[in-house]
Motif scaffolding. Structure first.
Motif, mmCIF file in Angstrom:
data_model
loop_
_atom_site.group_PDB
_atom_site.id
_atom_site.type_symbol
_atom_site.label_atom_id
_atom_site.label_comp_id
_atom_site.label_asym_id
_atom_site.label_seq_id
_atom_site.Cartn_x
_atom_site.Cartn_y
_atom_site.Cartn_z
ATOM 1 N N ASP A 1 0.918 -1.160 -0.080
ATOM 2 C CA ASP A 1 -0.011 0.102 -0.156
ATOM 3 C C ASP A 1 0.986 1.430 -0.206
ATOM 4 O O ASP A 1 0.418 2.526 0.030
ATOM 5 N N GLY A 2 2.038 1.100 0.046
ATOM 6 C CA GLY A 2 3.079 2.341 0.456
ATOM 7 C C GLY A 2 3.174 2.662 1.464
ATOM 8 O O GLY A 2 3.898 3.852 1.570
ATOM 9 N N TYR A 3 2.802 2.214 2.561
ATOM 10 C CA TYR A 3 2.961 2.728 3.824
ATOM 11 C C TYR A 3 3.845 1.785 4.801
ATOM 12 O O TYR A 3 3.085 0.528 4.970
ATOM 13 N N ALA A 4 4.943 2.110 5.201
ATOM 14 C CA ALA A 4 5.805 1.283 5.878
ATOM 15 C C ALA A 4 5.325 1.131 7.427
ATOM 16 O O ALA A 4 5.159 1.916 8.088
ATOM 17 N N CYS A 5 5.561 -0.204 7.798
ATOM 18 C CA CYS A 5 5.539 -0.564 9.259
ATOM 19 C C CYS A 5 3.939 -0.030 9.761
ATOM 20 O O CYS A 5 4.052 0.508 10.864
ATOM 21 N N GLY A 6 3.044 -0.022 9.044
ATOM 22 C CA GLY A 6 1.764 0.483 9.475
ATOM 23 C C GLY A 6 1.635 2.034 9.668
ATOM 24 O O GLY A 6 0.542 2.332 10.267
ATOM 25 N N TRP A 7 2.415 2.595 8.880
ATOM 26 C CA TRP A 7 2.183 4.243 9.086
ATOM 27 C C TRP A 7 0.961 4.419 8.410
ATOM 28 O O TRP A 7 0.519 3.911 7.623
ATOM 29 N N ASP A 8 0.465 5.774 8.968
ATOM 30 C CA ASP A 8 -0.964 6.237 8.627
ATOM 31 C C ASP A 8 -0.911 7.542 8.315
ATOM 32 O O ASP A 8 -0.495 8.610 8.999
ATOM 33 N N PRO A 9 -1.287 8.009 6.938
ATOM 34 C CA PRO A 9 -1.299 9.249 6.676
ATOM 35 C C PRO A 9 -2.482 10.096 7.000
ATOM 36 O O PRO A 9 -2.432 11.301 6.487
ATOM 37 N N THR A 10 -3.338 9.609 7.500
ATOM 38 C CA THR A 10 -4.672 10.122 7.824
ATOM 39 C C THR A 10 -4.710 11.551 8.779
ATOM 40 O O THR A 10 -5.177 12.584 8.323
ATOM 41 N N PRO A 11 -4.001 11.507 9.616
ATOM 42 C CA PRO A 11 -3.635 12.528 10.526
ATOM 43 C C PRO A 11 -3.340 13.768 9.943
ATOM 44 O O PRO A 11 -3.631 14.892 10.129
ATOM 45 N N TYR A 12 -2.258 13.471 8.927
ATOM 46 C CA TYR A 12 -1.669 14.941 8.230
ATOM 47 C C TYR A 12 -2.369 15.346 7.131
ATOM 48 O O TYR A 12 -2.916 16.546 6.843
ATOM 49 N N ARG A 13 -3.262 14.162 6.692
ATOM 50 C CA ARG A 13 -4.561 14.860 5.671
ATOM 51 C C ARG A 13 -5.588 15.586 6.312
ATOM 52 O O ARG A 13 -5.926 16.408 5.922
#
Length: 239
Positions: free
Chosen positions: A222-234
Motif C-alpha cells: 500500500d506504500g505505507y511502511a510498518c503500518g504508517w498512517d497518513p490520515t492525521p496529516y490529511r
C-alpha cells in the motif's frame, strides 16, 4: 480525794487533744495552720473597679478610677519593673475595648487598585483623556504583512507530510507489487529497529519506496511502511 483524781484525769485528756487551727489561720498568717501556704498571701479575685485584697496581706494598687473606668496609669503603677519593661517593649499602645472608643482610622493601601472606585477614577480621567489615550495606543499599532513561506530544501530527505498529502488511498489498498515469502514476520523484525512509524516511513521512501521495498517494510504494497498512517496529516491540512 476521788474528786481531785477525776479533775486531774480530765485535765490530762484535754492536754492530749490536737489543736484545731483557726479557720482564718494559715491564710496570710505565717506559721499558723496546716496545709496552707504560710509565706505567700492569697489574693481574692475582684470584680472590675474593685481592688483585689489578699487575705492577711497588703492590698495592691487599684487599676480603676473613681468612676469605675479602667485607668492605664493606675495599671502601670501596679506593675513591677519586669512587667513594665515587657509592656513597653510590645511596640503597641494598649487599647481597651469600650463602646466610646473612636473608630479606627482607615489606612490606604497603594497596592490595591481603585479602578472600581468611581470617584477616584473620575478625579484623574475624563472623556477627553480617554480619547487621547485610545488615539495614542492606535498610533503604536504595527501591522505585519504576511510573507511567503520558505521553500523546503530537499537536503533533508523525503518528507512524510508531503507524501501523505500526495496520496489518497487508505491503508491496506495494494498499489505496488511485492514478492517474497514471510512478509509479515520480516516486516515485524525490520520495523522493530525504528523508534516510530514516521521514522520507518522516511527510511522506506529514502530507500526507493513506495515502488521498491528493499527491507520488506511494506509487504501488502500500500506504500505505507510498518503500518504508517497518513490520515492525521490529511485531516490537519483539510482544517
Amino acid at each position: 480525794m476521788k474528786i481531785y483524781l477525776m479533775v486531774a484525769a480530765v485535765g490530762a485528756l484535754a492536754a492530749c487533744q490536737p489543736v484545731v487551727p483557726d479557720s482564718a489561720a494559715g491564710v496570710g498568717n505565717p506559721g499558723r495552720g496546716v496545709g496552707f501556704n504560710t509565706t505567700t498571701a492569697t489574693a481574692v479575685p475582684a470584680a472590675p473597679g474593685v481592688s483585689s485584697q489578699p487575705l492577711g496581706g497588703t492590698a495592691p494598687a487599684t487599676t480603676s478610677s473613681a468612676n469605675g473606668s479602667f485607668d492605664p496609669d493606675l495599671l502601670a503603677a501596679s506593675l513591677d519593673e519586669d512587667e513594665r519593661a515587657a509592656a513597653a517593649n510590645s511596640g503597641r499602645e494598649v487599647v481597651n475595648a469600650s463602646p466610646s472608643n473612636p473608630a479606627p482610622a482607615a489606612v490606604s493601601n497603594p497596592g490595591i487598585s481603585d479602578e472600581n472606585d468611581f470617584d477616584a477614577v473620575a478625579a484623574r480621567q475624563t472623556i477627553a483623556s480617554d480619547k487621547a489615550r485610545i488615539a495614542e495606543n492606535r498610533a503604536q499599532y504595527e501591522v505585519v504583512q504576511p510573507t511567503a513561506l520558505p521553500s523546503r530544501s530537499d537536503a533533508g530527505g523525503p518528507n512524510v507530510v508531503e507524501y501523505a498529502l500526495q496520496t489518497r488511498h487508505p491503508r491496506g489498498t495494494k498499489i505496488h507489487p511485492r514478492l517474497g515469502f514471510g512478509g509479515q514476520s520480516k516486516m515485524a523484525r525490520n520495523c522493530a529497529v525504528y523508534t516510530n512509524d514516521d521514522e520507518a516511513q522516511t527510511d522506506f521512501l529514502a530507500r526507493g519506496g513506495p515502488k521498491r521495498d528493499r527491507k520488506g517494510l511494506d509487504p501488502d504494497g500500500d506504500g505505507y511502511a510498518c503500518g504508517w498512517d497518513p490520515t492525521p496529516y490529511r485531516r490537519a491540512a483539510a482544517n
